[in-house]
Design a protein around this motif. Structure first.
Motif, PDB file in Angstrom:
ATOM      1  N   ASP A 440       0.829  -1.211   0.000  1.00 12.99           N
ATOM      2  CA  ASP A 440       0.000   0.000   0.000  1.00 12.99           C
ATOM      3  C   ASP A 440       0.863   1.261   0.000  1.00 12.99           C
ATOM      4  OD1 ASP A 440      -2.228  -1.510   0.003  1.00 12.99           O
ATOM      5  OD2 ASP A 440      -2.663  -1.309   2.134  1.00 12.99           O
ATOM      6  N   SER A 441       0.441   2.229  -0.840  1.00  9.14           N
ATOM      7  CA  SER A 441       1.036   3.573  -0.833  1.00  9.14           C
ATOM      8  C   SER A 441      -0.093   4.536  -0.468  1.00  9.14           C
ATOM      9  CB  SER A 441       1.624   3.908  -2.219  1.00  9.14           C
ATOM     10  OG  SER A 441       2.091   5.236  -2.238  1.00  9.14           O
ATOM     11  N   ILE A 442      -0.041   5.094   0.753  1.00 11.05           N
ATOM     12  CA  ILE A 442      -1.122   5.933   1.278  1.00 11.05           C
ATOM     13  C   ILE A 442      -0.789   7.405   1.013  1.00 11.05           C
ATOM     14  CG2 ILE A 442      -2.415   6.592   3.331  1.00 11.05           C
ATOM     15  CD1 ILE A 442      -1.711   3.811   4.462  1.00 11.05           C
ATOM     16  N   VAL A 443      -1.711   8.106   0.298  1.00  8.55           N
ATOM     17  CA  VAL A 443      -1.541   9.542  -0.003  1.00  8.55           C
ATOM     18  C   VAL A 443      -2.466  10.339   0.915  1.00  8.55           C
ATOM     19  CG1 VAL A 443      -1.696  11.335  -1.756  1.00  8.55           C
ATOM     20  CG2 VAL A 443      -0.949   9.024  -2.389  1.00  8.55           C
ATOM     21  N   GLU A 444      -1.871  11.227   1.729  1.00  8.31           N
ATOM     22  CA  GLU A 444      -2.612  12.092   2.648  1.00  8.31           C
ATOM     23  C   GLU A 444      -2.716  13.499   2.016  1.00  8.31           C
ATOM     24  OE1 GLU A 444      -2.068  14.114   7.069  1.00  8.31           O
ATOM     25  OE2 GLU A 444      -0.938  12.308   6.543  1.00  8.31           O
ATOM     26  N   THR A 445      -3.954  13.938   1.694  1.00  8.38           N
ATOM     27  CA  THR A 445      -4.181  15.224   1.008  1.00  8.38           C
ATOM     28  C   THR A 445      -4.795  16.224   1.980  1.00  8.38           C
ATOM     29  OG1 THR A 445      -4.526  14.071  -1.083  1.00  8.38           O
ATOM     30  CG2 THR A 445      -5.299  16.362  -0.932  1.00  8.38           C
ATOM     31  N   ASN A 446      -4.125  17.369   2.150  1.00  8.30           N
ATOM     32  CA  ASN A 446      -4.621  18.476   2.987  1.00  8.30           C
ATOM     33  C   ASN A 446      -5.280  19.495   2.052  1.00  8.30           C
ATOM     34  OD1 ASN A 446      -5.140  20.365   4.903  1.00  8.30           O
ATOM     35  ND2 ASN A 446      -3.033  20.590   5.609  1.00  8.30           N
ATOM     36  N   LEU A 447      -6.629  19.478   2.010  1.00 16.21           N
ATOM     37  CA  LEU A 447      -7.382  20.290   1.052  1.00 16.21           C
ATOM     38  C   LEU A 447      -7.859  21.594   1.699  1.00 16.21           C
ATOM     39  CD1 LEU A 447      -8.676  20.511  -1.776  1.00 16.21           C
ATOM     40  CD2 LEU A 447     -10.690  19.339  -0.842  1.00 16.21           C
ATOM     41  N   ALA A 448      -7.553  22.718   1.015  1.00 10.32           N
ATOM     42  CA  ALA A 448      -7.998  24.050   1.479  1.00 10.32           C
ATOM     43  C   ALA A 448      -8.908  24.681   0.430  1.00 10.32           C
ATOM     44  CB  ALA A 448      -6.797  24.952   1.744  1.00 10.32           C
ATOM     45  N   VAL A 449     -10.052  25.282   0.866  1.00  8.18           N
ATOM     46  CA  VAL A 449     -11.009  25.955  -0.035  1.00  8.18           C
ATOM     47  C   VAL A 449     -10.856  27.476   0.139  1.00  8.18           C
ATOM     48  CG1 VAL A 449     -13.424  26.243  -0.646  1.00  8.18           C
ATOM     49  CG2 VAL A 449     -12.585  24.000   0.132  1.00  8.18           C
ATOM     50  N   ILE A 450     -10.533  28.170  -0.920  1.00 10.01           N
ATOM     51  CA  ILE A 450     -10.335  29.630  -0.867  1.00 10.01           C
ATOM     52  C   ILE A 450     -11.412  30.320  -1.696  1.00 10.01           C
ATOM     53  CG2 ILE A 450      -7.849  29.393  -0.497  1.00 10.01           C
ATOM     54  CD1 ILE A 450      -7.433  29.985  -3.421  1.00 10.01           C
ATOM     55  N   ASN A 451     -11.650  31.586  -1.360  1.00  6.06           N
ATOM     56  CA  ASN A 451     -12.673  32.350  -2.070  1.00  6.06           C
ATOM     57  C   ASN A 451     -12.176  32.743  -3.462  1.00  6.06           C
ATOM     58  OD1 ASN A 451     -14.425  32.257   0.114  1.00  6.06           O
ATOM     59  ND2 ASN A 451     -13.439  34.041   1.071  1.00  6.06           N
ATOM     60  N   SER A 452     -13.073  32.889  -4.364  1.00  2.00           N
ATOM     61  CA  SER A 452     -12.728  33.359  -5.712  1.00  2.00           C
ATOM     62  C   SER A 452     -13.887  34.196  -6.244  1.00  2.00           C
ATOM     63  CB  SER A 452     -12.432  32.181  -6.625  1.00  2.00           C
ATOM     64  OG  SER A 452     -13.579  31.382  -6.781  1.00  2.00           O
ATOM     65  N   PHE A 453     -13.606  35.069  -7.192  1.00  2.33           N
ATOM     66  CA  PHE A 453     -14.646  35.913  -7.795  1.00  2.33           C
ATOM     67  C   PHE A 453     -15.283  35.240  -8.993  1.00  2.33           C
ATOM     68  CE2 PHE A 453     -11.791  38.811  -5.567  1.00  2.33           C
ATOM     69  CZ  PHE A 453     -12.693  39.513  -4.790  1.00  2.33           C
ATOM     70  N   LEU A 454     -14.576  34.265  -9.554  1.00  2.34           N
ATOM     71  CA  LEU A 454     -15.134  33.537 -10.683  1.00  2.34           C
ATOM     72  C   LEU A 454     -15.261  32.077 -10.276  1.00  2.34           C
ATOM     73  CD1 LEU A 454     -16.079  33.371 -13.632  1.00  2.34           C
ATOM     74  CD2 LEU A 454     -13.677  32.975 -14.278  1.00  2.34           C
ATOM     75  N   THR A 455     -16.471  31.627 -10.325  1.00  2.00           N
ATOM     76  CA  THR A 455     -16.726  30.244  -9.908  1.00  2.00           C
ATOM     77  C   THR A 455     -17.275  29.452 -11.083  1.00  2.00           C
ATOM     78  OG1 THR A 455     -17.218  31.001  -7.667  1.00  2.00           O
ATOM     79  CG2 THR A 455     -17.935  28.772  -8.264  1.00  2.00           C
ATOM     80  N   ASN A 456     -16.610  28.394 -11.390  1.00  2.00           N
ATOM     81  CA  ASN A 456     -17.081  27.495 -12.438  1.00  2.00           C
ATOM     82  C   ASN A 456     -17.682  26.259 -11.783  1.00  2.00           C
ATOM     83  OD1 ASN A 456     -16.101  28.713 -15.066  1.00  2.00           O
ATOM     84  ND2 ASN A 456     -14.215  28.725 -13.850  1.00  2.00           N
ATOM     85  N   ILE A 457     -18.881  25.951 -12.152  1.00  2.00           N
ATOM     86  CA  ILE A 457     -19.601  24.820 -11.558  1.00  2.00           C
ATOM     87  C   ILE A 457     -19.955  23.839 -12.663  1.00  2.00           C
ATOM     88  CG2 ILE A 457     -21.665  24.099 -10.307  1.00  2.00           C
ATOM     89  CD1 ILE A 457     -21.710  26.812  -8.972  1.00  2.00           C
ATOM     90  N   SER A 458     -19.659  22.599 -12.410  1.00  2.00           N
ATOM     91  CA  SER A 458     -20.136  21.519 -13.276  1.00  2.00           C
ATOM     92  C   SER A 458     -21.257  20.821 -12.537  1.00  2.00           C
ATOM     93  CB  SER A 458     -19.008  20.538 -13.608  1.00  2.00           C
ATOM     94  OG  SER A 458     -18.027  21.165 -14.401  1.00  2.00           O
ATOM     95  N   GLN A 459     -22.404  20.794 -13.147  1.00  2.00           N
ATOM     96  CA  GLN A 459     -23.575  20.228 -12.496  1.00  2.00           C
ATOM     97  C   GLN A 459     -24.202  19.189 -13.410  1.00  2.00           C
ATOM     98  OE1 GLN A 459     -24.755  20.958  -9.321  1.00  2.00           O
ATOM     99  NE2 GLN A 459     -26.031  19.159  -9.716  1.00  2.00           N
ATOM    100  N   SER A 460     -24.512  18.054 -12.830  1.00  2.00           N
ATOM    101  CA  SER A 460     -25.205  17.003 -13.573  1.00  2.00           C
ATOM    102  C   SER A 460     -26.561  16.785 -12.949  1.00  2.00           C
ATOM    103  CB  SER A 460     -24.399  15.696 -13.550  1.00  2.00           C
ATOM    104  OG  SER A 460     -23.159  15.862 -14.203  1.00  2.00           O
ATOM    105  N   ILE A 461     -27.542  16.650 -13.807  1.00  2.00           N
ATOM    106  CA  ILE A 461     -28.891  16.321 -13.344  1.00  2.00           C
ATOM    107  C   ILE A 461     -29.370  15.118 -14.122  1.00  2.00           C
ATOM    108  CG2 ILE A 461     -29.429  18.700 -12.667  1.00  2.00           C
ATOM    109  CD1 ILE A 461     -31.051  18.938 -15.260  1.00  2.00           C
ATOM    110  N   CYS A 462     -30.350  14.493 -13.565  1.00  2.00           N
ATOM    111  CA  CYS A 462     -30.897  13.313 -14.217  1.00  2.00           C
ATOM    112  C   CYS A 462     -31.853  13.725 -15.321  1.00  2.00           C
ATOM    113  CB  CYS A 462     -31.615  12.434 -13.211  1.00  2.00           C
ATOM    114  SG  CYS A 462     -30.533  11.874 -11.882  1.00  2.00           S
ATOM    115  N   SER A 463     -31.980  12.846 -16.305  1.00  2.00           N
ATOM    116  CA  SER A 463     -32.912  13.089 -17.389  1.00  2.00           C
ATOM    117  C   SER A 463     -34.320  13.241 -16.814  1.00  2.00           C
ATOM    118  CB  SER A 463     -32.860  11.926 -18.385  1.00  2.00           C
ATOM    119  OG  SER A 463     -33.793  12.137 -19.415  1.00  2.00           O
ATOM    120  N   GLY A 464     -35.005  14.388 -17.163  1.00  2.00           N
ATOM    121  CA  GLY A 464     -36.342  14.654 -16.638  1.00  2.00           C
ATOM    122  C   GLY A 464     -36.328  15.626 -15.487  1.00  2.00           C
TER     123      GLY A 464
END
Length: 753
Positions: A440-464
């Protein structure tokens, strides 16, 4: 109304809590259009379940067939239309491994590894353990060799020897099968030689007026006379005497003895090869000269080399030997003399093998008879090609796992794939990969969320379904832009990449054993059929799983078994020794129960035979696994026709030799035949004949040379043979009549019986 965890655009923002929100828009007539939204939040349903599986099995949960223990989550649609989350605690049961060692004799078989095995090796049987999982039985089967012994024996024509399971009367090789100390066949091959009677023709000359004892009487006339005696080999020795009446006679005799024996010739007991002379002078002045050509037969010495494994044994030196060295056995050769077998016994060394093996932390490797999880040295003992132990030494190394720490950041509203999912909040996430070492090779990720003025969102919805973006409910894929006010009061442009995801339909074929169940169609199913489950796919849309379920029935096999009394067979989960019906449940090739029923287990009894034998003092008979010289009861174990023990009990009686003491008188100048020749002087002479029971009958003659012949005869006989008394009396009466007819001076004859 929205579900817990969802959001709804109202009051100028995406709302996640219940409440009343107002939006003021511009209507088609240019006036305010006020939308008042009453937002309700519906709760999700959470259900906790548990299940267990065996190693190698799988369980459908979290949208896939799982083979490892852990907590798995399935999200369904509840009665209120919101998420119904099922959290399954899946446990992995251990498989039991048992190591057994067993041994059989060469030619036998042992039921293991699903069949009757006849060769040495390691065999595996898979049963059902108490927890319902596989219970693996590893059997190390050893095949023991049989022991072969060859002996040589001589008998006389008309006699018999017990060999090959019966009394034998003819020359040949006979085979007896016994049970050795290890329970296997010990085969004794007897090379039987039937010695013919010895026919000796002699010519004897006496002076005219003398007599010669031949044909059972004193002979005075020329002629051919026949006497039957016992030879040195114990068989009949027929002496044909050609009696001549002449003045002088020279007789030549050739005979042989074994090294260490002696023969009375040349007026002494002789032990070496040579020519010896005996001269007897008759009353008439004639000389009777006997020339004896004596040969001494040497002992035969045979050298044998043998090799055994440590812990085995070899029959030599009259016993089963386990140590190296020289061992001596003394047999009887064809000539009736000793044949010495010298056995040089060697010991074979075991085979040693060393292997190195690496595994990852948390894994295991089979060594030292079990699954090992720690670094160390382990030993396994197998059977090598030379039949001895093969020791395998395993150097086991447990490799450590690798841990890597990285830092990542995203803008608010974005997501980052880590920890096995798309993450949108600050936190520490873990991913487990496979390193170059295979661990096993274990990867520990320290994730930080910062503010931005431009936000790109990918959104999926179900058919219907629809998604509120760009100021309206959108139902088609595309890129939509919304300008909002960020939490800091600045413009936050949200660019939404809207995707329409279709529902996923999966067809699954499943097979379970009769009596088992599978969770499909919203419940635990136990009958064949087609079941449908609706899940939420990784895209959040319907994922329909159609399961075609089949039920596999168990197999029932009936078998017969036969064992000997005292043996056992593995059935009904244990070693059985009594007759009955036993059942074992194992796994068939499909993984379901296969019920093996062993019916009518028969137990054959051992047979026992008792015989009685009589031998002479100094003789021997093969019984109790050896040549016996003493009276007693001896036991031999053979293999009968049904394959079980056949016990032969031999009651041996040793008969004593008969000794007759005879007194005889002759006149001066006469002679008396005793101790194999004509005696003319007073003394004690000994003759050895054969009694009616076949044993030695010794006549000791006390000869007195005087004017009158007084023959006092006494006899001492064994009380267990009363029939000989009458025969002895008749013999002495005949002897008295002969003396009286030729020697009128005989005045008395005593027969104290």
């Amino acid at each position: 109304t929205i579900c817990q965890g969802g959001s709804y655009f109202a009051g100028g923002a995406n709302q996640t809590t219940a409440g009343t929100y107002r939006d003021t828009l511009v209507a088609a007539n240019g006036c305010d259009s006020i939308i008042t939204t009453e937002l309700n939040i519906l709760n999700n349903f959470v259900t906790n379940t548990s299940a267990t599986i065996c190693p190698g099995d799988s369980f459908f949960v979290a949208g896939a067939w799982q083979t490892a223990g852990g907590f798995y989550s399935d999200t369904l649609v509840g009665p209120n239309g919101c998420d119904s989350i099922i959290i399954t605690d899946l446990g992995l049961l251990n498989a039991g491994i048992a190591n057994l060692s067993s041994s059989i004799c060469a030619g036998d078989s042992f039921f293991v590894g699903g069949d009757w095995q006849t060769t040495a090796g390691q065999y595996s049987d898979t049963l059902i353990g108490a927890n319902g999982c596989d219970s693996i039985v590893l059997t190390n089967l050893t095949v023991l060799n049989q022991f072969n012994t060859t002996i040589t024996s001589d008998i006389c024509t008309g006699d018999s020897l017990f060999a090959g399971g019966a009394w034998q009367f003819t020359s040949g090789i006979y085979v007896d099968t016994f049970t050795s100390a290890r329970g296997c066949d010990s085969i004794v091959a007897t090379n039987l030689s039937v010695q013919n009677s010895l026919l000796t023709n002699i010519s004897v000359s006496v002076c005219a007026g003398d007599s010669f004892f031949a044909g059972g009487a004193w002979q005075f006339a020329a002629g051919i006379y026949v006497d039957t005696l016992a030879s040195s080999a114990g068989c009949d020795s027929i002496v044909i005497t050609d009696l001549q009446i002449i003045n002088d006679q020279i007789n030549s005799v050739s005979t042989s003895i074994c090294l260490g024996d002696s023969l009375f010739v040349g007026s002494a007991w002789q032990t070496t090869t040579g020519i010896y002379y005996d001269t007897v002078t008759t009353s008439g002045g004639c000389e009777d000269i006997t020339i004896t050509d004596l040969s001494v037969i040497n002992t035969i010495i045979s050298n044998v080399s043998a090799v055994i494994c440590p812990g085995d044994s070899f029959f030599a030196g009259g016993n089963w030997q386990t140590q190296t060295g020289l061992y001596f056995d003394t047999l009887t050769a064809a000539a009736g003399c000793d044949s010495v077998v010298i056995t040089d016994l060697g010991l074979s060394n075991p085979v040693l093998t060393t292997i190195s093996l690496s595994i990852c932390t948390g894994d295991s490797a089979f060594a030292g008879g079990a699954n090992q999880t720690t670094t160390g040295i382990y030993f396994d003992t197998l059977a090598a090609t030379n039949g001895c132990d093969s020791i395998v030494t395993t150097n086991l190394n447990v490799l450590s796992n690798f841990i890597t720490t990285i830092t990542a950041s995203i803008c608010a509203g974005d997501s980052f794939f880590v920890g096995g999912a798309w993450q949108t909040v600050n936190g520490i996430y873990f991913d487990t990969l496979t390193a170059a070492t295979g661990c096993d090779s274990i990867v520990e990720t320290n994730l930080a969320v910062i503010n931005s003025f431009l936000t790109n969102i990918s959104q999926s919805i179900c058919s219907g379904d629809s998604f509120f973006v760009d100021g309206a409910w959108q139902t088609a894929s595309g890129i939509y832009t919304d300008s909002l006010i960020s939490t800091g009061g600045c413009d936050s442009v949200v660019v939404t990449d809207l995707n329409i995801t279709s529902s996923i339909t999966v067809n699954v074929f499943a097979l379970i054993c009769n009596g088992d169940s599978l969770f499909v169609g919203g419940g635990w199913q136990t009958t064949s059929g087609i079941y449908t489950d609706s899940f939420i796919s990784s895209g959040g849309c319907d994922s329909i799983v159609i399961t075609n379920l089949n039920i596999e029935s168990g197999l029932i096999v009936n078998a017969l078994a036969v064992i000997c009394q005292g043996d056992s067979i593995f059935a009904g989960g244990a070693w059985q020794t009594t007759q009955g019906v036993y059942s074992d449940t194992v796994l068939s090739s499909s993984g379901c129960d296969s019920l093996i029923t062993i019916t009518e287990l028969s137990v054959f009894n051992s047979s026992s035979t008792t015989i009685s034998l009589s031998i002479c003092t100094g003789d021997s008979v093969f019984a109790g696994g050896n040549w016996q010289f003493l009276s007693g009861i001896y036991t031999d174990t053979f293999i009968s026709a049904n394959g079980c023990d056949s016990i032969l009990i031999t009651n041996i009686t040793v008969l004593n030799s008969l000794i007759f003491n005879v007194s005889a008188s002759i006149c001066t100048g006469d002679s008396f035949f005793a101790e194999g020749t004509w005696q003319t002087s007073s003394g004690i002479y000994s003759d050895t004949l054969q009694s009616a029971a076949g044993c030695d009958s010794i006549i000791n003659t006390n000869l007195l040379v005087a004017n009158a012949i007084i023959a006092n005869a006494t006899a001492t006989i064994a009380p267990e043979i009363p029939s000989l008394l009458e025969e002895t009396g008749k013999l002495l009466q005949e002897f008295m009549q002969i003396l009286s007819s030729h020697h009128p001076a005989v005045t008395a004859f005593c027969l104290p019986i």
